[in-house]
Design a protein around this motif. Structure first.
Motif, PDB file in Angstrom:
ATOM      1  N   SER A  33       2.650  -4.618  -9.011  1.00 55.41           N
ATOM      2  CA  SER A  33       1.288  -4.874  -8.554  1.00 55.41           C
ATOM      3  C   SER A  33       0.484  -5.488  -9.682  1.00 55.41           C
ATOM      4  O   SER A  33       0.789  -5.284 -10.863  1.00 55.41           O
ATOM      5  CB  SER A  33       0.603  -3.568  -8.111  1.00 55.41           C
ATOM      6  N   ALA A  80       0.823  -1.204   0.000  1.00 56.90           N
ATOM      7  CA  ALA A  80       0.000   0.000   0.000  1.00 56.90           C
ATOM      8  C   ALA A  80       0.858   1.254   0.000  1.00 56.90           C
ATOM      9  O   ALA A  80       2.064   1.217   0.280  1.00 56.90           O
ATOM     10  CB  ALA A  80      -0.924  -0.005   1.209  1.00 56.90           C
ATOM     11  N   ASN A 102      -6.394   3.699  -5.265  1.00 54.09           N
ATOM     12  CA  ASN A 102      -6.083   3.553  -3.837  1.00 54.09           C
ATOM     13  C   ASN A 102      -4.819   4.306  -3.437  1.00 54.09           C
ATOM     14  O   ASN A 102      -4.217   4.009  -2.406  1.00 54.09           O
ATOM     15  CB  ASN A 102      -5.954   2.070  -3.459  1.00 54.09           C
ATOM     16  N   GLU A 106      -1.890   4.231  -4.682  1.00 55.03           N
ATOM     17  CA  GLU A 106      -0.605   3.572  -4.924  1.00 55.03           C
ATOM     18  C   GLU A 106       0.104   4.147  -6.154  1.00 55.03           C
ATOM     19  O   GLU A 106       1.272   4.548  -6.076  1.00 55.03           O
ATOM     20  CB  GLU A 106      -0.803   2.064  -5.064  1.00 55.03           C
ATOM     21  N   ASP A 140      -1.098  -4.710   4.199  1.00 53.31           N
ATOM     22  CA  ASP A 140      -1.664  -3.384   4.430  1.00 53.31           C
ATOM     23  C   ASP A 140      -2.425  -2.903   3.200  1.00 53.31           C
ATOM     24  O   ASP A 140      -2.559  -1.720   2.975  1.00 53.31           O
ATOM     25  CB  ASP A 140      -0.561  -2.397   4.808  1.00 53.31           C
ATOM     26  N   ARG A 141      -2.919  -3.820   2.403  1.00 49.62           N
ATOM     27  CA  ARG A 141      -3.706  -3.422   1.222  1.00 49.62           C
ATOM     28  C   ARG A 141      -5.163  -3.709   1.474  1.00 49.62           C
ATOM     29  O   ARG A 141      -5.513  -4.708   2.083  1.00 49.62           O
ATOM     30  CB  ARG A 141      -3.250  -4.176  -0.027  1.00 49.62           C
TER      31      ARG A 141
END
Length: 326
Positions: free
Chosen positions: A174, A156, A186, A188, A325-326
């Motif tokens: 990712s 994240a 999000n 990122e 943490d995603r």
């Protein structure tokens, strides 16, 4: 082949090659054709090759070493570590400790048959180890001359910032495709852009959904691990194929294939995709996407063709590895 600069001064081919499926997860493979495909990749300028110790385990790295050992100066090799694995292949789970990262890097160097790894990722963050400690170990490998550049996978935005403060990240890898656009929403991708970190897109063709090779579940080998993924269940697969047909219409207007238009969209979004394939013919098809320039209207049409709310099934499974943490 066009070139793209990721971060920390690392320049790679605009399209890479994900080697995972050459001997892991996707059913039977042909080593002779895999080696021919790896060598052909360099011939056509696809010089960014992605692997990991987990693929096999180890066998994928060894395959790349056998295939490209005499062409080291032509290739940019990326590999990864974090799932603690014994030398006999027994996997114990995530381990982001400096001790394991150092041991894994030395082993990857041996398996690849190289003196230095061009890009070394922490494959998944370890929830038991502060990211600063893991990245500190990666930094030490750079200082020791064993690694040129470092990266993370599936993390994240806050973790990206903390890691980058320890040592510049060249890339974050990712899952990113028309079927998986989370990184755009999000924070990122925005964080990577702000910090000058490149985005490497794995599973850029939806693990085969956006290809001619998987138009029916019967196209998958009986032991293909994708059969266990939510998006490859019968109802979900059928629904998602209807979305693919929309992409196909747009691709046809450009005289392109679905994979080519999907990869061109990713490149227009600023990512370096690493589609996996075992065959030279598919590699040639994918590489041709680097020559497709999409207009803003075409990019918007592709997004509209695959509304996030209409994609059926989660992406969790092979390679997804939901981050801590995603």
């Amino acid at each position: 082949m066009k070139q793209r600069t990721l971060g920390d001064g690392l320049t790679v081919s605009a399209i890479g090659l994900g080697a995972m499926g050459m001997n892991a997860f996707y059913g039977p493979s042909d080593e002779k054709e895999s080696i021919a495909t790896l060598r052909h990749a360099l011939d056509i300028g696809v010089t960014f090759i992605d692997t990991a110790e987990a693929y096999g385990p180890f066998e994928n790295e060894k395959l790349i070493g056998r295939a490209l050992g005499d062409r080291r100066d032509e290739v940019t090799i990326a590999t990864k570590a974090s799932s603690e694995t014994d030398d006999d292949g027994t996997v114990h789970g995530r381990n982001g400790t400096p001790e394991y990262i150092r041991r894994a890097a030395d082993r990857s160097l041996r398996h690849l048959g190289v003196d230095v790894i061009d890009l070394y990722y922490l494959h998944r963050a370890d929830p038991a180890v502060p990211i600063e400690e893991s990245v500190g170990a990666l930094r030490d490998l750079v200082l020791a001359g064993k690694v040129r550049h470092i990266g993370l996978s599936e993390v994240a935005a806050p973790t990206i910032r903390r890691a980058h403060a320890v040592h510049p990240l060249a890339a974050v890898q990712s899952e990113f495709s028309l079927f998986a656009r989370d990184v755009l929403h999000n924070d990122e991708k925005a964080t990577m852009d702000e910090l000058g970190i490149g985005l490497v897109a794995f599973s850029p063709l939806g693990r085969g959904v956006l290809t001619e090779g998987v138009r029916s579940l019967d196209d998958l080998a009986p032991d293909d691990a994708r059969r266990g993924l939510p998006r490859f269940q019968p109802d979900a697969f059928a629904a998602n194929q209807r979305l693919v047909s929309r992409v196909e219409e747009i691709a046809a207007e450009r005289g392109a294939t679905v994979p080519q238009i999907a990869l061109a969209w990713l490149m227009a979004e600023g990512a370096v995709p690493i589609p996996g394939t075992r065959r030279r013919s598919r590699l040639d098809e994918n590489a041709a996407a680097a020559g497709i320039e999409l207009s803003a209207e075409e990019r918007a049409r592709l997004v509209d063709a695959v509304p996030a709310g209409e994609v059926v099934g989660s992406r969790d499974g092979i390679g997804a590895g939901v981050g801590v943490d995603r």
